[in-house]
Scaffold this motif. Structure first.
Motif, PDB file in Angstrom:
ATOM      1  N   LEU A  51      79.881 -39.457  57.071  1.00 29.95           N
ATOM      2  CA  LEU A  51      79.047 -39.978  55.981  1.00 29.95           C
ATOM      3  C   LEU A  51      77.577 -39.965  56.380  1.00 29.95           C
ATOM      4  O   LEU A  51      77.206 -40.437  57.458  1.00 29.95           O
ATOM      5  CB  LEU A  51      79.471 -41.413  55.635  1.00 29.95           C
ATOM      6  N   SER A  52      76.727 -39.443  55.495  1.00 34.12           N
ATOM      7  CA  SER A  52      75.286 -39.420  55.741  1.00 34.12           C
ATOM      8  C   SER A  52      74.535 -39.844  54.493  1.00 34.12           C
ATOM      9  O   SER A  52      74.986 -39.623  53.365  1.00 34.12           O
ATOM     10  CB  SER A  52      74.819 -38.020  56.160  1.00 34.12           C
ATOM     11  N   LYS A 110      68.872 -42.237  57.219  1.00 39.95           N
ATOM     12  CA  LYS A 110      69.235 -43.611  57.573  1.00 39.95           C
ATOM     13  C   LYS A 110      70.650 -43.716  58.129  1.00 39.95           C
ATOM     14  O   LYS A 110      70.945 -44.575  58.959  1.00 39.95           O
ATOM     15  CB  LYS A 110      69.109 -44.516  56.339  1.00 39.95           C
ATOM     16  N   VAL A 111      71.549 -42.869  57.614  1.00 32.58           N
ATOM     17  CA  VAL A 111      72.950 -42.871  58.056  1.00 32.58           C
ATOM     18  C   VAL A 111      73.302 -41.442  58.444  1.00 32.58           C
ATOM     19  O   VAL A 111      73.122 -40.524  57.633  1.00 32.58           O
ATOM     20  CB  VAL A 111      73.889 -43.374  56.941  1.00 32.58           C
ATOM     21  N   CYS A 112      73.795 -41.259  59.672  1.00 32.45           N
ATOM     22  CA  CYS A 112      73.973 -39.892  60.201  1.00 32.45           C
ATOM     23  C   CYS A 112      75.402 -39.660  60.691  1.00 32.45           C
ATOM     24  O   CYS A 112      75.796 -40.175  61.744  1.00 32.45           O
ATOM     25  CB  CYS A 112      73.000 -39.647  61.350  1.00 32.45           C
ATOM     26  N   ASN A 113      76.171 -38.907  59.888  1.00 28.41           N
ATOM     27  CA  ASN A 113      77.517 -38.476  60.297  1.00 28.41           C
ATOM     28  C   ASN A 113      78.383 -39.626  60.812  1.00 28.41           C
ATOM     29  O   ASN A 113      78.986 -39.532  61.887  1.00 28.41           O
ATOM     30  CB  ASN A 113      77.429 -37.371  61.359  1.00 28.41           C
ATOM     31  N   THR A 127      75.855 -47.217  50.937  1.00 36.54           N
ATOM     32  CA  THR A 127      76.273 -45.849  50.623  1.00 36.54           C
ATOM     33  C   THR A 127      77.764 -45.831  50.289  1.00 36.54           C
ATOM     34  O   THR A 127      78.189 -45.188  49.318  1.00 36.54           O
ATOM     35  CB  THR A 127      75.980 -44.904  51.806  1.00 36.54           C
ATOM     36  N   ILE A 128      78.557 -46.548  51.052  1.00 38.46           N
ATOM     37  CA  ILE A 128      79.995 -46.651  50.762  1.00 38.46           C
ATOM     38  C   ILE A 128      80.205 -47.303  49.398  1.00 38.46           C
ATOM     39  O   ILE A 128      81.070 -46.881  48.617  1.00 38.46           O
ATOM     40  CB  ILE A 128      80.713 -47.459  51.868  1.00 38.46           C
ATOM     41  N   LYS A 167      75.355 -40.691  48.731  1.00 42.48           N
ATOM     42  CA  LYS A 167      75.542 -40.046  50.027  1.00 42.48           C
ATOM     43  C   LYS A 167      75.008 -38.621  50.021  1.00 42.48           C
ATOM     44  O   LYS A 167      75.097 -37.911  49.026  1.00 42.48           O
ATOM     45  CB  LYS A 167      77.008 -40.058  50.433  1.00 42.48           C
ATOM     46  N   SER A 168      74.459 -38.209  51.158  1.00 44.99           N
ATOM     47  CA  SER A 168      73.982 -36.843  51.315  1.00 44.99           C
ATOM     48  C   SER A 168      75.150 -35.913  51.612  1.00 44.99           C
ATOM     49  O   SER A 168      75.181 -34.757  51.179  1.00 44.99           O
ATOM     50  CB  SER A 168      72.962 -36.751  52.462  1.00 44.99           C
TER      51      SER A 168
END
Length: 501
Positions: A267-268, A272-275, A302-303, A309-310
């Motif tokens: 999840l990215s 801000k949030v990476c893999n 994001t969840i 999400k990217s």
């Protein structure tokens, strides 16, 4: 203490609101050159007492004595003239104004026939005030460009600009980093050495024992006692606050771990949030730890579908789901309790009951598409009882409840939806020790029912005390995972700082 006579005395102060006796014959004393902790559970009356002192409320009975003379404080301006200032937990600065404009807002200096604001004088005064608390910054800087710790110092400078002798600080370190907190304590000690009196409200025990000289405890709107900080232990202080022994501050309960209810894969979200990849299982509380800015909240949102999400996948019960909004998330069985309960979790102008059922009104619709008030009220009363929510009635406006009870109302709102996965972000921030334990027990009960709890928390003892497993984030990535048996403050901090364990 430098004075024998108190700088401030409040004697037999009482205050009632409709259906609630907020204060009953309360008394406190504060001396020049000391930091007085004012403690008690949420709803104990601390805020009400300080609002009376600062002129927000008027007392029903009792007396207020400043430097030996009785005073009658009818409004905020009168309190300011008497040298009383309050710095609220939610700072009241205007972000689009400069530092100097905020410091002297409502207290400007005018000059000349035209009565224009003398900006030069106010800038110079602001510089002098900031230097007095060792804060060097361009006073023309807009407040919106400051971090929370810097804004806190501006609030202190604002209080000093009004020649305050008594400064009330309400939960001043809630949003501060450790470095900012240490800096604040240096400023507080400087003010103390200049014979000011600081009334300090906080639920953080370590802070109380580090910065405060004496402690006054309130419980259920009554004065319980006062003690020198050096003469009491944390356990005894907690007992004074809650009226009972808290033998176990973090009541951990082991439950059988089941299948993965939530699975996140690569999840990215922007940078801000990476893999991020992990599983959250039924029958467990999964802790998410990390330093401020590590991406914990961004990951949760994001969840939940608040952020798009990217890349990556989200699976519920083994099936991939497409979540484009919080509505989608809720329908799939994921609920998110925000860290900012007042802005994102509650509608403060509405009642306790309305806040509980607002997210699930369809449940109470009859065939005519109207709300079945009897069924709705039945659910509301059930959750008020189940979560021990202290409120005069379900019709009470939510804004009048204590922080702990507000948090329970948000919990009730989501529990009414029977989620599979409950993500809770800083669930006990600004909540007293008694209410914390009650919330932990609710989480344990949900865990035993096979729910999956994901708990994001900056409170290290809380994470260690209540969680079955802990993930640690650093710069948007999961840097480590620890079982309950492996976890320690040192191990978590190494991962949180991006160091190899």
């Amino acid at each position: 203490m430098t004075n024998i006579t108190p700088l401030l005395q409040m004697k037999n102060v009482s205050k009632s609101f409709p259906g609630v006796k907020a204060l009953v014959d309360v008394r406190i004393e504060a001396y020049s050159g000391e930091v007085l902790a004012l403690l008690g559970e949420n709803g104990a009356g601390k805020s009400t007492l300080m609002k009376i002192l600062s002129g927000v409320y008027t007392k029903d009975t009792g007396s207020i004595i400043i430097q030996g003379s009785e005073v009658d404080i009818k409004n905020i301006k009168e309190a300011e003239k008497l040298g009383i200032a309050i710095i609220h937990q939610e700072l009241s600065l205007l972000p689009n104004l400069s530092i100097w404009e905020n410091i002297f807002l409502g207290n400007e200096v005018f000059s000349g026939i035209t009565r224009r604001i003398n900006k030069k004088v106010l800038r110079e005064k602001s510089e002098t005030l900031l230097k007095s608390i060792n804060f060097n910054i361009d006073v023309n800087t807009l407040v919106k460009n400051l971090n929370v710790g810097e804004r806190q110092l501006i609030e202190i400078a604002k209080a000093l600009s009004k020649y305050s002798k008594i400064i009330i600080m309400d939960e001043p370190t809630t949003a501060l980093t450790d470095v900012e907190t240490d800096n604040l304590f240096k400023v507080i000690n400087k003010l103390k050495n200049e014979n000011m009196s600081i009334v300090y409200i906080s639920h953080r025990m370590d802070e109380i024992f580090k910065i405060c000289d004496r402690i006054t405890v309130l419980r259920d709107g009554k004065h319980i006692g006062e003690v020198k900080t050096k003469d009491i232990t944390k356990d005894d202080l907690i007992s004074m606050m809650v009226g009972r022994k808290l033998e176990e501050q973090f009541p951990y309960r082991k439950s059988p771990k089941g299948k993965a209810l939530l699975k996140v894969e690569n999840l990215s979200f922007n940078e801000k949030v990476c893999n991020v990849s992990f599983e959250a299982n039924s029958g467990e509380i999964l802790g998410i730890s990390g330093l401020m800015g590590s991406g914990r909240t961004e990951m949760a949102k994001t969840i939940f579908g608040e952020y798009k999400k990217s890349s990556g996948r989200i699976l519920i019960d083994g099936e991939e789901v497409n979540i484009h909004s919080p509505k989608d998330s809720i329908e799939k069985g994921i609920c998110y309790l925000s860290e900012d309960r007042k802005k994102e979790g509650l509608i403060l102008g509405m009642s306790v009951g309305t806040n509980m059922t607002l997210a699930n009104l369809k449940k109470y619709e009859n065939r005519a598409k109207r709300i079945n008030k009897a069924e709705e009220n039945k659910s509301i009363q059930e959750y008020i009882k189940k979560l021990s929510i202290k409120t005069p009635s379900s019709n009470q406006l939510i804004k009048y409840l204590s922080g702990g009870n507000q948090q329970k109302v948000i919990l009730a709102k989501w529990l009414m939806l029977a989620p599979k996965v409950l993500i809770i972000d800083e669930p006990t921030r600004g909540i007293d020790v008694g209410a914390k334990k009650e919330i932990y027990e609710v989480l344990n009960e949900l865990k035993s029912m096979g729910k999956s709890i994901i708990m994001i928390s900056s409170d290290m003892p809380e994470v260690l005390g209540i969680c079955d497993r802990i993930l640690i984030m650093h710069e948007g990535e999961i840097s480590g995972e620890l079982s309950r048996e492996e976890a320690s403050q040192e191990a978590i901090m190494k991962y949180a700082m991006g160091l190899d364990n």
